[in-house]
Design a protein around this motif. Structure first.
Motif, PDB file in Angstrom:
ATOM      1  N   GLY A  50      -3.187  -7.226  -1.398  1.00  0.00           N
ATOM      2  CA  GLY A  50      -4.079  -8.025  -2.223  1.00  0.00           C
ATOM      3  C   GLY A  50      -3.599  -8.218  -3.647  1.00  0.00           C
ATOM      4  O   GLY A  50      -4.343  -8.758  -4.485  1.00  0.00           O
ATOM      5  N   SER A  51      -2.357  -7.791  -3.954  1.00  0.00           N
ATOM      6  CA  SER A  51      -1.846  -7.906  -5.327  1.00  0.00           C
ATOM      7  C   SER A  51      -0.631  -8.824  -5.355  1.00  0.00           C
ATOM      8  O   SER A  51       0.221  -8.780  -4.463  1.00  0.00           O
ATOM      9  CB  SER A  51      -1.460  -6.536  -5.873  1.00  0.00           C
ATOM     10  OG  SER A  51      -0.820  -6.652  -7.124  1.00  0.00           O
ATOM     11  N   TYR A  52      -0.554  -9.648  -6.379  1.00  0.00           N
ATOM     12  CA  TYR A  52       0.624 -10.483  -6.573  1.00  0.00           C
ATOM     13  C   TYR A  52       1.796  -9.675  -7.129  1.00  0.00           C
ATOM     14  O   TYR A  52       2.939 -10.104  -7.052  1.00  0.00           O
ATOM     15  CB  TYR A  52       0.316 -11.617  -7.553  1.00  0.00           C
ATOM     16  CG  TYR A  52      -0.556 -12.709  -6.974  1.00  0.00           C
ATOM     17  CD1 TYR A  52      -0.071 -13.560  -5.994  1.00  0.00           C
ATOM     18  CD2 TYR A  52      -1.850 -12.883  -7.434  1.00  0.00           C
ATOM     19  CE1 TYR A  52      -0.867 -14.560  -5.466  1.00  0.00           C
ATOM     20  CE2 TYR A  52      -2.660 -13.883  -6.916  1.00  0.00           C
ATOM     21  CZ  TYR A  52      -2.167 -14.727  -5.932  1.00  0.00           C
ATOM     22  OH  TYR A  52      -2.962 -15.712  -5.416  1.00  0.00           O
ATOM     23  N   TYR A  53       1.505  -8.518  -7.711  1.00  0.00           N
ATOM     24  CA  TYR A  53       2.523  -7.779  -8.443  1.00  0.00           C
ATOM     25  C   TYR A  53       2.652  -6.365  -7.891  1.00  0.00           C
ATOM     26  O   TYR A  53       1.700  -5.783  -7.352  1.00  0.00           O
ATOM     27  CB  TYR A  53       2.176  -7.715  -9.939  1.00  0.00           C
ATOM     28  CG  TYR A  53       1.851  -9.055 -10.515  1.00  0.00           C
ATOM     29  CD1 TYR A  53       2.857  -9.999 -10.732  1.00  0.00           C
ATOM     30  CD2 TYR A  53       0.539  -9.412 -10.799  1.00  0.00           C
ATOM     31  CE1 TYR A  53       2.568 -11.247 -11.234  1.00  0.00           C
ATOM     32  CE2 TYR A  53       0.238 -10.668 -11.312  1.00  0.00           C
ATOM     33  CZ  TYR A  53       1.254 -11.584 -11.521  1.00  0.00           C
ATOM     34  OH  TYR A  53       0.959 -12.823 -12.009  1.00  0.00           O
ATOM     35  N   VAL A  54       3.841  -5.816  -8.045  1.00  0.00           N
ATOM     36  CA  VAL A  54       4.037  -4.425  -7.632  1.00  0.00           C
ATOM     37  C   VAL A  54       3.252  -3.511  -8.558  1.00  0.00           C
ATOM     38  O   VAL A  54       3.011  -3.825  -9.729  1.00  0.00           O
ATOM     39  CB  VAL A  54       5.531  -4.041  -7.642  1.00  0.00           C
ATOM     40  CG1 VAL A  54       6.327  -4.908  -6.687  1.00  0.00           C
ATOM     41  CG2 VAL A  54       6.117  -4.106  -9.047  1.00  0.00           C
ATOM     42  N   ALA A  55       2.856  -2.387  -8.013  1.00  0.00           N
ATOM     43  CA  ALA A  55       2.092  -1.426  -8.811  1.00  0.00           C
ATOM     44  C   ALA A  55       2.999  -0.463  -9.558  1.00  0.00           C
ATOM     45  O   ALA A  55       2.641   0.049 -10.622  1.00  0.00           O
ATOM     46  CB  ALA A  55       1.150  -0.637  -7.911  1.00  0.00           C
ATOM     47  N   SER A  56       4.197  -0.232  -9.005  1.00  0.00           N
ATOM     48  CA  SER A  56       5.078   0.749  -9.645  1.00  0.00           C
ATOM     49  C   SER A  56       6.485   0.615  -9.085  1.00  0.00           C
ATOM     50  O   SER A  56       6.685   0.152  -7.953  1.00  0.00           O
ATOM     51  CB  SER A  56       4.556   2.165  -9.391  1.00  0.00           C
ATOM     52  OG  SER A  56       5.415   3.136  -9.956  1.00  0.00           O
ATOM     53  N   THR A  57       7.448   0.988  -9.869  1.00  0.00           N
ATOM     54  CA  THR A  57       8.812   1.188  -9.390  1.00  0.00           C
ATOM     55  C   THR A  57       9.225   2.608  -9.733  1.00  0.00           C
ATOM     56  O   THR A  57       8.739   3.195 -10.707  1.00  0.00           O
ATOM     57  CB  THR A  57       9.811   0.202 -10.031  1.00  0.00           C
ATOM     58  OG1 THR A  57       9.902   0.483 -11.433  1.00  0.00           O
ATOM     59  CG2 THR A  57       9.364  -1.239  -9.828  1.00  0.00           C
ATOM     60  N   TYR A  58      10.114   3.178  -8.918  1.00  0.00           N
ATOM     61  CA  TYR A  58      10.525   4.549  -9.182  1.00  0.00           C
ATOM     62  C   TYR A  58      11.967   4.746  -8.751  1.00  0.00           C
ATOM     63  O   TYR A  58      12.498   4.023  -7.915  1.00  0.00           O
ATOM     64  CB  TYR A  58       9.607   5.559  -8.500  1.00  0.00           C
ATOM     65  CG  TYR A  58       9.478   5.389  -7.001  1.00  0.00           C
ATOM     66  CD1 TYR A  58      10.309   6.078  -6.129  1.00  0.00           C
ATOM     67  CD2 TYR A  58       8.517   4.543  -6.464  1.00  0.00           C
ATOM     68  CE1 TYR A  58      10.198   5.934  -4.761  1.00  0.00           C
ATOM     69  CE2 TYR A  58       8.384   4.384  -5.096  1.00  0.00           C
ATOM     70  CZ  TYR A  58       9.214   5.080  -4.240  1.00  0.00           C
ATOM     71  OH  TYR A  58       9.104   4.929  -2.884  1.00  0.00           O
TER      72      TYR A  58
END
Length: 319
Positions: A50-58
């Motif tokens: 449901g998100s256009y964008y990633v929540a995090s990178t690691y």
């Protein structure tokens, strides 16, 4: 305002590690080759539904990679051959006052480097540096006489200081293409006696030499070991498509082993000689190159009952 950081002012210098992965102060720098080292990272990301964008990178893993390239220098080749193949197989032989012979075959134990790269204001460093490939290329018509090497390494560190004391700049002894010869013989006993008078270009390469391994250990952010892999050793040979040049096709059909010698001559008896038993593994399209009709072959380096790939370096540098 501070001056811009420029690429031309970046230097590379090398320390040979006593313990693999433990950073060593630099002791030498190349004069006719360029060495670079760069950070390498492996990252992952999560994207919720449901998100256009990633929540995090690691960050999952980090290491370094680099290269060495430049002229074929009989002095510095001692360092590069040792990184690719391991220390000389036998103790150096003193041939004359200040003239030393070093013989290399593939060793299981090979050194690692610490590479420093930068300038007096800011430098970076990677330890655990190892060779993944080694290549020499000579072409008389093209004026080619080049060396190249691919490097892998451990964690990349910024903000270090270049070693300032005890760093030796290696001397020049460049070998131009006009001092290179290729020999091909049918037996080890006659190796180095039959010169190819129709050779136009030759490229010797070793690839897939080593690889870095990272383990599930939170105390080790980068590679923990360097392992030896199964290398590919080959020679790309370009010859005039005359009768001897076409005879390499017969060698392929009959599975004939050829004892090949690549000889690069320096001054004062200094030289680099690469000897290898080879078999033809591929035949490329024939065509015109600079008004000569040529044939090109890929020769795979093999191991015979009596011989394996051997590199002999004679120079003025004691190991």
């Amino acid at each position: 305002m501070a001056s811009a950081k420029t690429a031309v002012e970046q230097v590379a210098q090398v320390g040979i590690e006593a313990t693999a992965g433990v950073a060593a102060a630099a002791t030498w720098r190349p004069r006719t080759e360029t060495i670079t080292i760069q950070p390498q990272v492996e990252t992952a990301e999560v994207r919720p539904s449901g998100s256009y964008y990633v929540a995090s990178t690691y960050l999952n893993a980090e290491s370094s990679s680099g290269s060495a390239s430049g002229a074929v220098n009989l002095t510095s080749q001692l360092r590069f051959l040792a990184l690719a193949l391991g220390a000389p197989a036998t103790a150096e032989t003193v041939l004359d006052s200040g003239v030393f012979a070093h013989t290399f075959v593939m060793q299981s134990d090979r050194p690692t480097w610490t590479v420093e790269y930068g300038d007096a204001q800011h430098a970076s460093r990677a330890s655990f540096v190892y060779a993944t490939s080694y290549e020499l290329e000579f072409g008389r018509n093209s004026g080619t006489s080049t060396f190249s090497m691919s490097l892998g390494g451990g964690q990349f560190s910024d903000g270090v200081a270049l070693t300032t004391a005890g760093v030796t700049e290696l001397a020049d002894e460049i070998v131009p293409a006009l001092r290179v010869s290729v020999f091909a013989d049918t037996s080890l006993a006659t190796l180095g006696t039959t010169k190819l008078d129709n050779a136009l270009a030759v490229k010797f390469s070793l690839t897939d030499l080593r690889a870095g391994k990272q383990y599930l250990d939170a105390d080790k952010p980068s590679i923990s070991k360097v392992v030896n892999t199964a290398p590919t050793a080959a020679v790309e040979l370009t010859v005039e498509a005359d009768a001897p040049g076409r005879d390499w096709v017969r060698k392929l059909r009959e599975g004939e082993v050829t004892y090949l010698r690549l000889h690069a001559a320096g001054d004062g008896g200094h030289e680099l000689t690469i000897d290898a038993p080879v078999m033809v593994s591929a035949v490329q399209e024939r065509g015109d190159e600079e008004n000569v009709y040529v044939a090109k072959y890929t020769l795979r380096v093999v191991k015979t009952a009596d011989f394996e790939l051997t590199a002999t370096l004679v120079n003025g540098l004691s190991a």
